[in-house]
Design a protein around this motif. Structure first.
Motif: not given
Length: 329
Positions: A18, A20, A43, A47, A122
């Protein structure tokens, strides 16, 4: 821009990474972990995901993550795509209770993403994740405490079981003892009538004894009164006799004094008589008489002391005779 590829079906053994929006990378992790991250809201819509760290896909390109929900925050402002669980968490916030929710599959065109709003969300999600982590830590502590409590409960249960068994044994013993007491009570009840008769006889004897004691105390009181009266009378008589003895003693002293005076008088008279006898004999000797005439002195007591002694003895006998008639205490 994202490198676009058609949606693919990941393999169970595929590891995912993953990235960001700020370029921070997490992973690689198994796809099940990736799905849990998506469900937990970890997530964000901007992302990127990769199964080989070469090709990067948006989360909506992986249908298995179920990040196909969009929230209309206000008129013309959308946030998504996100997981349904994240949508539910957002709707719990009073600020977003009036927001509208859409599923991306029903949209006719791509949904524009507000970057600032995404960053704000976020940050909120990061705070919520921190809160979730804190809750997980607290849950872990509670789980440990619960485990310790369960262990302690098991120990207590064992002790309680032992105590219950001991109590049951004691109850059986008490039941047996109670049965024995009941039997003994029955035996005593059968003997009760005889005991009652004995108690009645004892009560009568006690009453008779009380009467006898009362009479004895009354007689003793009377005797004490009589003895006190006799003692007072005897004391008065003794006082009278002492006074009489004093009187008699004074009288005796007076009589003895008189005797002494009589003795002195007799002695003087004896001296006078002796002087007269001497003078008489001398006078007779000078007379010229016949020689055969015998001159005899007149008879008189040999001594005046004998008469006085006799008088004194008689007085003492009379005094002692009068004193002998009384007894002294």
């Amino acid at each position: 821009m994202h490198d676009e590829e058609p949606a693919l079906k990941p393999q169970a053994s595929t590891l995912w990474t993953v990235r960001t929006g700020a370029g921070q990378v997490f992973g690689p992790v198994a796809f099940d972990v990736l799905k849990s991250w998506a469900a937990e809201g970890r997530i964000a819509p901007d992302y990127q995901l990769s199964y080989n760290e070469v090709t990067w896909l948006p989360p909506s390109a992986v249908p298995e993550l179920a990040m196909d929900w969009v929230v209309e925050l206000e008129l013309g402002r959308f946030f998504g795509p996100i997981h349904r669980h994240t949508v539910d968490e957002m709707l719990r916030d009073p600020r977003y209770r009036k927001a509208r929710v859409f599923q991306q599959a029903a949209a006719e065109s791509p949904v524009p993403v507000d970057t600032e709003q995404v960053q704000e969300l976020e940050r909120q999600l990061a705070q919520e994740r921190q809160a979730i982590e804190s809750l997980k830590l607290e849950q872990g502590r509670l789980a440990d405490a619960l485990s310790a409590s369960q262990k302690e409960a098991e120990e207590l249960r064992g002790q309680i079981d032992g105590s219950v068994e001991s109590v049951q044994t004691e109850v059986r013993q008490l039941t047996e003892a109670n049965a024995a007491l009941i039997a003994e009570n029955e035996s005593l009840r059968r003997q009760g009538q005889a005991v009652v008769d004995v108690e009645q006889v004892m009560k009568q004897k006690q009453e008779q004894l009380a009467d006898t004691l009362a009479k004895a105390e009354q007689e003793a009181g009377e005797l004490r009164r009589r003895l006190d009266a006799a003692a007072e009378s005897a004391q008065a008589e003794a006082q009278r006799l002492l006074e009489q003895n004093g009187t008699l003693t004074a009288e005796l002293d007076r009589l003895l004094q008189q005797c002494d005076e009589l003795k002195q008088t007799c002695a003087e008279r004896d001296a006078q008589i002796s002087d007269l006898d001497s003078r008489l004999i001398a006078h007779l000797s000078n007379l010229e008489v016949i020689h055969d005439i015998e001159v005899v002195a007149p008879e008189r007591p040999s001594s005046s002391q004998e008469g006085l002694g006799t008088l004194e003895e008689q007085l003492q006998r009379e005094i002692f005779a009068s004193q002998g008639k009384k007894s002294f205490f």
